[in-house]
Design a protein around this motif. Structure first.
Motif, PDB file in Angstrom:
ATOM      1  N   GLY A  88       0.757  -1.294   0.021  1.00 59.33           N
ATOM      2  CA  GLY A  88       0.020  -0.140  -0.152  1.00 59.33           C
ATOM      3  C   GLY A  88       0.827   1.270  -0.022  1.00 59.33           C
ATOM      4  N   ASN A  89       2.174   1.040   0.421  1.00 58.62           N
ATOM      5  CA  ASN A  89       3.082   2.160   0.252  1.00 58.62           C
ATOM      6  C   ASN A  89       3.565   2.845  -1.169  1.00 58.62           C
ATOM      7  OD1 ASN A  89       2.940   2.173   2.857  1.00 58.62           O
ATOM      8  ND2 ASN A  89       4.912   0.900   3.250  1.00 58.62           N
ATOM      9  N   LEU A  90       3.289   1.839  -2.228  1.00 61.75           N
ATOM     10  CA  LEU A  90       3.715   2.074  -3.376  1.00 61.75           C
ATOM     11  C   LEU A  90       2.891   2.971  -4.400  1.00 61.75           C
ATOM     12  CD1 LEU A  90       4.556  -1.609  -4.238  1.00 61.75           C
ATOM     13  CD2 LEU A  90       5.922   0.262  -3.349  1.00 61.75           C
TER      14      LEU A  90
ATOM     15  N   SER B 154      -4.771  -2.020   2.321  1.00 63.61           N
ATOM     16  CA  SER B 154      -3.864  -0.868   2.023  1.00 63.61           C
ATOM     17  C   SER B 154      -3.932  -0.776   0.538  1.00 63.61           C
ATOM     18  CB  SER B 154      -2.603  -1.263   2.519  1.00 63.61           C
ATOM     19  OG  SER B 154      -2.003  -2.340   2.187  1.00 63.61           O
ATOM     20  N   ILE B 155      -4.344  -1.810  -0.389  1.00 62.71           N
ATOM     21  CA  ILE B 155      -4.054  -1.539  -1.785  1.00 62.71           C
ATOM     22  C   ILE B 155      -4.924  -0.214  -2.325  1.00 62.71           C
ATOM     23  CG2 ILE B 155      -4.765  -2.567  -4.000  1.00 62.71           C
ATOM     24  CD1 ILE B 155      -3.544  -5.173  -3.126  1.00 62.71           C
TER      25      ILE B 155
ATOM     26  N   LEU C 173      -3.413   2.903  -3.283  1.00 60.55           N
ATOM     27  CA  LEU C 173      -2.692   2.939  -4.536  1.00 60.55           C
ATOM     28  C   LEU C 173      -3.675   3.483  -5.695  1.00 60.55           C
ATOM     29  CD1 LEU C 173      -1.369  -0.388  -4.550  1.00 60.55           C
ATOM     30  CD2 LEU C 173      -0.286   1.531  -3.795  1.00 60.55           C
ATOM     31  N   LYS C 174      -3.563   5.135  -5.556  1.00 57.89           N
ATOM     32  CA  LYS C 174      -4.420   5.923  -6.417  1.00 57.89           C
ATOM     33  C   LYS C 174      -4.269   5.908  -7.679  1.00 57.89           C
ATOM     34  CE  LYS C 174      -7.013   6.883  -2.611  1.00 57.89           C
ATOM     35  NZ  LYS C 174      -8.365   5.815  -2.418  1.00 57.89           N
ATOM     36  N   SER C 175      -3.181   5.565  -7.956  1.00 59.58           N
ATOM     37  CA  SER C 175      -2.831   5.520  -9.812  1.00 59.58           C
ATOM     38  C   SER C 175      -3.129   4.176 -10.062  1.00 59.58           C
ATOM     39  CB  SER C 175      -1.418   5.711  -9.937  1.00 59.58           C
ATOM     40  OG  SER C 175      -1.086   7.044  -9.325  1.00 59.58           O
ATOM     41  N   LEU C 176      -3.470   3.229  -9.449  1.00 59.37           N
ATOM     42  CA  LEU C 176      -3.633   1.805  -9.976  1.00 59.37           C
ATOM     43  C   LEU C 176      -4.587   1.791 -11.054  1.00 59.37           C
ATOM     44  CD1 LEU C 176      -2.077  -0.810  -9.067  1.00 59.37           C
ATOM     45  CD2 LEU C 176      -4.293  -1.407  -7.837  1.00 59.37           C
TER      46      LEU C 176
ATOM     47  N   ARG D  77     -13.844  -3.121   0.648  1.00 54.33           N
ATOM     48  CA  ARG D  77     -14.694  -2.016   0.033  1.00 54.33           C
ATOM     49  C   ARG D  77     -14.097  -0.895  -0.588  1.00 54.33           C
ATOM     50  NH1 ARG D  77     -18.861  -4.735  -1.342  1.00 54.33           N
ATOM     51  NH2 ARG D  77     -17.220  -6.382  -1.245  1.00 54.33           N
ATOM     52  N   GLU D  78     -12.738  -0.809   0.209  1.00 57.79           N
ATOM     53  CA  GLU D  78     -11.972   0.518  -0.065  1.00 57.79           C
ATOM     54  C   GLU D  78     -11.562   0.702  -1.483  1.00 57.79           C
ATOM     55  OE1 GLU D  78     -11.729  -1.363   2.565  1.00 57.79           O
ATOM     56  OE2 GLU D  78     -11.625  -0.253   4.472  1.00 57.79           O
ATOM     57  N   LEU D  79     -11.414  -0.649  -2.199  1.00 57.91           N
ATOM     58  CA  LEU D  79     -10.991  -0.774  -3.445  1.00 57.91           C
ATOM     59  C   LEU D  79     -11.836   0.083  -4.257  1.00 57.91           C
ATOM     60  CD1 LEU D  79      -9.552  -4.405  -4.172  1.00 57.91           C
ATOM     61  CD2 LEU D  79      -8.512  -2.298  -3.126  1.00 57.91           C
ATOM     62  N   ALA D  80     -13.071   0.316  -4.002  1.00 53.50           N
ATOM     63  CA  ALA D  80     -14.027   1.052  -5.229  1.00 53.50           C
ATOM     64  C   ALA D  80     -13.725   2.592  -5.258  1.00 53.50           C
ATOM     65  CB  ALA D  80     -15.695   0.930  -4.476  1.00 53.50           C
ATOM     66  N   THR D  81     -12.744   3.016  -4.092  1.00 61.26           N
ATOM     67  CA  THR D  81     -12.376   4.262  -4.428  1.00 61.26           C
ATOM     68  C   THR D  81     -11.201   4.588  -5.358  1.00 61.26           C
ATOM     69  OG1 THR D  81     -10.517   4.101  -2.556  1.00 61.26           O
ATOM     70  CG2 THR D  81     -12.754   4.624  -1.849  1.00 61.26           C
ATOM     71  N   LEU D  82     -10.787   3.324  -5.793  1.00 60.32           N
ATOM     72  CA  LEU D  82      -9.578   3.338  -6.874  1.00 60.32           C
ATOM     73  C   LEU D  82     -10.257   3.853  -8.386  1.00 60.32           C
ATOM     74  CD1 LEU D  82      -7.850   0.390  -5.894  1.00 60.32           C
ATOM     75  CD2 LEU D  82      -7.096   2.694  -5.356  1.00 60.32           C
ATOM     76  N   SER D  83     -10.359   5.134  -8.307  1.00 56.33           N
ATOM     77  CA  SER D  83     -11.100   5.808  -9.696  1.00 56.33           C
ATOM     78  C   SER D  83     -10.292   5.594 -10.922  1.00 56.33           C
ATOM     79  CB  SER D  83     -11.413   7.331  -9.627  1.00 56.33           C
ATOM     80  OG  SER D  83     -10.069   7.766  -9.293  1.00 56.33           O
ATOM     81  N   ASN D  84      -8.862   5.115 -10.856  1.00 56.81           N
ATOM     82  CA  ASN D  84      -8.256   5.031 -12.100  1.00 56.81           C
ATOM     83  C   ASN D  84      -8.276   3.476 -12.357  1.00 56.81           C
ATOM     84  OD1 ASN D  84      -7.546   7.404 -12.979  1.00 56.81           O
ATOM     85  ND2 ASN D  84      -6.111   7.599 -11.227  1.00 56.81           N
ATOM     86  N   LEU D  85      -8.800   2.571 -11.463  1.00 57.07           N
ATOM     87  CA  LEU D  85      -8.698   1.223 -12.051  1.00 57.07           C
ATOM     88  C   LEU D  85      -9.632   0.828 -13.341  1.00 57.07           C
ATOM     89  CD1 LEU D  85      -7.280  -1.177 -10.413  1.00 57.07           C
ATOM     90  CD2 LEU D  85      -9.661  -1.558  -9.142  1.00 57.07           C
ATOM     91  N   LYS D  86      -8.793   0.151 -13.789  1.00 54.45           N
ATOM     92  CA  LYS D  86      -9.465  -0.158 -15.377  1.00 54.45           C
ATOM     93  C   LYS D  86      -9.548  -1.678 -15.553  1.00 54.45           C
ATOM     94  CE  LYS D  86      -9.550   3.898 -16.815  1.00 54.45           C
ATOM     95  NZ  LYS D  86     -10.380   4.915 -16.136  1.00 54.45           N
ATOM     96  N   VAL D  87      -8.788  -2.280 -15.022  1.00 55.93           N
ATOM     97  CA  VAL D  87      -8.575  -3.736 -15.339  1.00 55.93           C
ATOM     98  C   VAL D  87      -8.409  -4.357 -13.922  1.00 55.93           C
ATOM     99  CG1 VAL D  87      -7.503  -5.771 -16.334  1.00 55.93           C
ATOM    100  CG2 VAL D  87      -7.571  -3.496 -17.540  1.00 55.93           C
TER     101      VAL D  87
END
Lengths: 947, 277
Positions: free
Chosen positions: B176-178, B198-199, B202-205, B221-231
């Motif tokens: 999560g630090n990356l 912690s993943i 990773l807002k650029s993921l 659930r927190e992964l739903a905040t990763l707005s750049n997630l495409k795949v």
């Protein structure tokens, strides 16, 4: 009577013996050991004194004398020539008449043959023992006799008391017949090449029980009462209940220690150390109440230390170290109130240090190192006021160092290193005025170095490394005039290096590596004339390197890398003629490399990289013929590389990348077969490299990129069997890629991009199965892509862009199961895009632009789930963009301009956000983008995002 | 190839190389044997034992000899254990620590020489122009072993490609630090345990593929905040609970979730998301 024997024996697997039985006193010793002591103690006096001498007189038994003479002369004549001449006195018929080494009985019969240390060479096979019926002493020790000990040794007189065949080259087994010599009180077979194995097997015979003592210890050795009852060994010897000393150390004894050892109740000293004994320590040892010394160290004993050890109240020394003992230290150890030396190190003991250890008030040496002991160091350890040595290192001891340690005023050596100790070093440590070595490194200690440390006036070694110590290095440290070694590395010490350090005139090692020290290096460092090694690297030191450093003429290692040192390298560095390693890298050093560096003829490592050094490399560097590693990279160096840089032929690592170097590749590199790693990229090196390089069997990595080199690639690169990386990009290399390169099968990276290479890509490159980077773009390569490249299944990056390559893109592209980027742009590839590209699902970047590709975009490209950038521009692609493109959700950058494409754009952000330039000049693309027509909804399936 | 001797302590406790040849040789001679009992017959065996002394990284040879109680302690610092200067090369240290955990039968990591000043010439490691590691490409490499917290030190990492290997153990939460990570491809391995929350830091993921592992627990659930997630692909694991529907999860195909023990799409407000776990 006790006699010492030390036997040099350097003969590998051979075993030396001493069998030593003494009769006359109550204290008997039985010795059988192998040793490599380099000296031999005074046993010879024993040999002499114990031999009864009688004046030879005229004997009536002339016949008998004559027979004995004949026996001896017969034997003499079998010896080597020199030995015979040594025994020149052996002539005539009367051996009692001044024959060397022969002593006779009153009766006129030979009673003693003493030929010790006469340099004699030969065997015993021609010595007829039967004909020497009155022999009481046979001493042949310390000669060069060889061969086996003949079985007819049993023919010796039954009255013989002394038989010494030690220190010869006898081999084979000890014959059983030795056991027939029932009067023997002294038998020395030590230091030969005798093998005990055969003997041991027959050891059920008690006459041979003295031999039993080698090899695995048979239970019968402990069965001493039986021994006493049997014949051939005189009862007073065999009465081993009276045995006081049993030394079997330094043999190759294996098997376990028999329980019966517990029957040797008279034992004072028992040494079974340095063997291969395994199994547990028998609890029966608790019976050995008279034992004062017990040495079992360096074996493979396992199990736990029996509680019964506490019964050995006479013990003065107990050494069980270097075994595989487990379990905890028995609390009964507290009963051993006479113990002075307790060594349990190098076992696998666990649990905590028993509180009862405080009862061992007479203890001088306590070594409990290298276990997995945990818990605290007991405060009560302060009661062991006679301690001289305390070794607790290499455990898992936690908690604080008890301040009571300051009560151990006799302590000379204290080692608490490699534990999990926390807290600060107690100030009471200043009371240990006799301390010579203090090791507390590799713990988790914090706080500062106690001021009182200067009270340790005898201190020679101070190792505080690998802790979290902070604060300054106390100025008072300079009072430790006996200090030879100071290790403070890997702490958080700050402040400046105290100038008082210059008072430590005996210091030979000063290691402050990896702290937070700042300020300049005190010039007083120059007073440390005994210094061998100095390491200040990885701190925050500023200022320049003091010229006084030139006084440290004994220095072999000087390391001040990773600081912020400025100024130039003082030319006084050239005085450090002993210097082996010099590391000034990663500072802000300016100026040029002093020519005096050429004086450092012993230098093997020179690191000056990552500074601001300018000027040219002094030609005197050619004198550094022992250099193995030279790093000059990332400076501002100009001028040429010295041609003689590899004159010594040992250079392995040579890096000078990132400078402004000009001139050609050093001539001496051509035959520098020691090369392992070479980096010269990013300079302005020029010259024709066609003949500059040879064959380097060890070369792993070479980078010559970004220079002005010209000429052709040598086919010899193919013979560099270790080469994994060859990079010569961005030069002016011409000619073809040598097909021999395919023989460098270890090659993993090949970068020849941005040169003037012509011809076809050699199909032999397909043999480079390990290749993962193939970068040959921006050349003038022509022809088709050889299908053999399809064998490179490990390829990760394939860049053939900007060449004159033609033909179709081979279907073999499907074999690239690891490919991340494929760049074939700016060539003359024709036909359609092979659908097989869709198999390369790892692909992140695909660039096919500026070719002559025709046909439709294969729908299989939609499989490229990892694709981020796609450039198909400047081709003749036609048709619509396949709907499968909707799946390319990872796409961030696309360019499909200058084709014949039509129809709607995929429903992807990468297309939606694409600039018009990336889409322009197609036949009929539509979508909600400035410059494009909007689509007719009927053309596209389902919901269209744009409407 | 090391010219200074390789570092033990600079590298997260990873011991490398031969400690004897590489490190300073320090001899101490101190007493043992029968101590002050001068005429102890026969003399006690010579005892030689060695101990490695990490801070000195030295070899101590203690000769325990008879009849000498005083400790002769002489030290010959033949070489200071001059570790390669990597204490500031934390990325190299982190990668080297990773390597020490791994089994690498096809020698993919052979070029990872810890004595080099940075890891930028190591194969399968890519740096940016400031010599910071931005890619780690170890897909399809026959590697086994587990990841450790040290990977979290690769602050500039953008691509962490470990797919199609035999990695096992948990996904360290330190990943999560990356903060710059764009792609985390761990598919086709044997990772187990939960997907660390912690993943979600990773807002650029853009790529997160964890499919074909042995992961358990629910999708944080927190992964739903990763707005750049495409795949996003977690198919073929042992995950449970419900499938998020917010944010990027609105667009992921159902194939990305198949072969788990999911109880269906999240019904917000009706069922807790880890229902059925």
């Amino acid at each position: 009577m006790n006699i010492l024997h030390f036997h040099p024996s350097n003969n590998g697997p051979s075993i030396s013996f001493i069998l030593f039985l003494t009769l006359p006193t109550h204290h008997h010793s039985l010795l059988l050991y192998h040793s490599s002591f380099p000296f031999y103690s005074s046993s010879s006096s024993f040999h002499v004194s114990s031999t009864s001498t009688f004046t030879p007189t005229t004997s009536p038994l002339i016949i008998k004398q004559g027979k004995e003479a004949l026996t001896l002369i017969t034997w003499k004549s079998s010896l080597h020539t020199q030995s015979q001449s040594f025994l020149s006195s052996w002539s005539g018929v009367s051996p009692c008449n001044h024959w060397f080494g022969v002593t006779c009985h009153k009766s006129g019969s030979v009673s003693s043959l003493n030929l010790e240390n006469c340099g004699l060479r030969g065997t015993l096979h021609n010595l007829d023992f039967f004909s020497l019926p009155n022999l009481l002493t046979l001493n042949l020790s310390n000669n060069s006799f060889y061969g086996t000990i003949p079985i007819h040794i049993g023919n010796l007189s039954k009255l013989i008391t002394i038989l010494d065949l030690g220190f010869n080259n006898f081999n084979g087994i000890i014959p059983h017949q030795v056991g027939l010599l029932t009067s023997l009180s002294f038998l020395v077979l030590a230091s030969n090449h005798l093998r005990e194995i055969g003997l041991l097997r027959s050891l059920n015979d008690l006459e041979l029980s003295t031999n039993n003592l080698s090899g695995p210890i048979p239970p019968s050795i402990g069965n001493l009462r039986n021994l006493t009852t049997f014949g051939p060994i005189p009862p007073s010897i065999g009465n081993l209940r009276n045995l006081t000393t049993l030394y079997l150390h330094r043999n190759e004894l294996s098997g376990s220690i028999p329980q019966e050892i517990g029957l040797l109740r008279s034992l004072n000293d028992l040494a079974l150390s340095t063997n291969n004994l395994s199994g547990p320590i028998p609890p029966s040892m608790g019976n050995l109440r008279n034992l004062t010394y017990l040495y079992l160290f360096k074996n493979e004993l396992s199990g736990s230390i029996p509680q019964e050890i506490g019964l050995l109240r006479s013990l003065i020394e107990l050494d069980l170290s270097d075994n595989n003992l487990t379990g905890s230290i028995p609390t009964s150890i507290g009963n051993l109130v006479n113990l002075m030396h307790l060594y349990l190190s190098h076992n696998n003991l666990f649990g905590s240090i028993p509180q009862k250890i405080e009862l061992l008030r007479t203890l001088n040496n306590l070594e409990l190192s290298n276990h997995i002991l945990s818990g605290l160091i007991p405060h009560s350890i302060g009661n062991l006021s006679n301690l001289i040595t305390l070794f607790l290192q290499g455990n898992k001891l936690s908690g604080f160092i008890p301040s009571e340690i300051g009560l151990l005023r006799s302590l000379k050596d204290l080692d608490l290193s490699n534990n999990n100790l926390i807290g600060s070093i107690p100030t009471s440590i200043g009371n240990l005025s006799n301390l010579v070595t203090l090791f507390v490194h590799s713990n988790m200690l914090n706080g500062s170095i106690p001021q009182d440390i200067h009270l340790l006036s005898s201190l020679s070694v101070l190792a505080l490394s690998n802790n979290n110590l902070s604060g300054i290095i106390p100025h008072s440290l300079g009072k430790l005039g006996s200090l030879t070694t100071l290790y403070l590395r890997n702490n958080s010490l700050s402040g400046s290096i105290p100038y008082s350090i210059g008072n430590l005139s005996k210091l030979n090692t000063l290691d402050l590596h990896s702290n937070q020290l700042f300020g300049s290096i005190p010039r007083e460092v120059g007073f440390l004339r005994s210094l061998f090694a100095l390491d200040f690297s990885n701190n925050k030191l500023t200022g320049s390197i003091p010229t006084s450093i030139g006084n440290l003429v004994n220095l072999t290692t000087l390391r001040i890398s990773k600081n912020q040192l400025s100024g130039s390298i003082p030319q006084e560095v050239g005085w450090l003629k002993s210097l082996d390693k010099l590391d000034l890298s990663d500072n802000k050093i300016t100026g040029s490399i002093p020519a005096s560096i050429g004086n450092l003829g012993n230098l093997t490592v020179l690191y000056l990289s990552d500074n601001k050094i300018n000027g040219s490399i002094p030609p005197e560097m050619r004198h550094l013929t022992r250099l193995r590693s030279l790093e000059l990279s990332e400076n501002h160096l100009t001028g040429q590389l010295p041609h003689e840089i590899c004159l010594g032929g040992v250079l392995e690592n040579f890096t000078a990348e990132g400078n402004h170097l000009t001139g050609s590749i050093p001539k001496s590199l051509r035959n520098c077969t020691s090369l392992f790693r070479v980096r010269l990229e990013r300079n302005q090196l020029a010259g024709n490299i066609t003949e500059d390089f040879g064959i380097y069997p060890n070369l792993l990595f070479i980078d010559l990129s970004y220079n002005k080199l010209y000429g052709e690639l040598s086919h010899k690169w193919g013979q560099c069997n270790s080469l994994t990386s060859l990079k010569i990009s961005n030069n002016n290399i011409s000619g073809m890629i040598p097909h021999q390169l395919g023989e460098a099968t270890k090659l993993e990276q090949l970068d020849l991009s941005s040169n003037h290479l012509v011809g076809e890509i050699p199909k032999e490159l397909g043999m480079l199965k390990s290749l993962f980077n193939l970068v040959i773009d921006n050349n003038k390569l022509s022809g088709n892509i050889p299908l053999e490249l399809g064998n490179l299944s490990d390829l990760v990056h394939l860049n053939l862009a900007s060449n004159h390559l033609s033909g179709p893109i081979p279907q073999q592209v499907r074999n690239f199961r690891k490919l991340l980027s494929l760049n074939l742009s700016n060539n003359k590839f024709g036909e359609s895009i092979p659908a097989e590209i869709g198999n390369v699902i790892t692909l992140e970047s695909l660039d096919l632009c500026q070719n002559m590709l025709t046909g439709e975009i294969p729908q299989q490209l939609g499989e490229l789930q990892s694709l981020e950038t796609l450039n198909l521009s400047h081709n003749n692609l036609s048709g619509t963009i396949p709907p499968t493109f909707d799946d390319l959700r990872g796409l961030t950058s696309i360019n499909i301009s200058y084709n014949q494409l039509e129809g709607p754009l995929p429903n992807l952000k990468a297309f939606r956000d694409a600039p018009f330039e990336a889409l322009r000049n197609n036949k009929g693309l539509c979508g909600n983008i400035t410059g494009l027509e909007a689509c007719n909804t009927a053309k596209r399936r389902g919901t269209n995002f744009f409407f | 190839m090391s010219f200074w001797g390789s570092s033990v302590l600079d590298r997260a406790g990873v011991q490398t190389e031969d400690p004897i040849s590489e490190y300073s040789l320090i001899w101490t001679v101190h007493s043992s044997g029968p101590g002050s009992h001068t005429v102890h017959n026969p003399p006690l065996p010579l005892r030689v034992h060695c101990r490695i002394c990490p801070p000195l990284q030295g070899l101590f040879l203690s000769l325990q000899m008879e009849s000498s109680t005083s400790v002769l302690c002489f030290l010959l610092p033949i070489l200071l254990s001059l570790t390669s200067t990597l204490s500031t090369n934390s990325e190299g240290n982190a990668l080297h620590a990773l390597r020490s955990r791994l089994s690498d039968p096809t020698n993919v990591l052979q070029s990872w020489d810890p004595t080099l000043v940075n890891p930028c010439t190591w194969f399968h490691v890519t740096c940016d122009s400031n010599n910071r590691v931005i890619r780690l490409d170890l897909g399809n490499s026959n590697i086994s072993g587990s990841l450790g917290p040290e990977l979290g030190q690769l602050q500039h990492l953008q691509y962490l490609e470990l797919y199609r290997n035999n990695f096992e153990g948990k996904i360290p939460k330190e990943l999560g630090n990356l903060k710059n990570l764009i792609s985390m491809d761990f598919y086709d391995n044997k990772f187990e345990g939960k997907i660390p929350k912690s993943i979600a830091k990773l807002k650029s993921l853009r790529f997160l593929r964890l499919n074909n592992n042995k992961l358990t627990g629910s999708i944080p659930r927190e992964l739903a905040t990763l707005s750049n997630l495409k795949v996003f692909d977690v198919s073929n694991n042992n995950l449970c609970g419900t499938i998020p529907v917010d944010g990027p999860f609105a667009n992921f195909p159902m194939e990305s979730f198949q072969n788990n023990r999911f109880s269906g799409p999240e019904l917000q407000g009706l069922v807790p998301y880890d229902f059925g776990c």
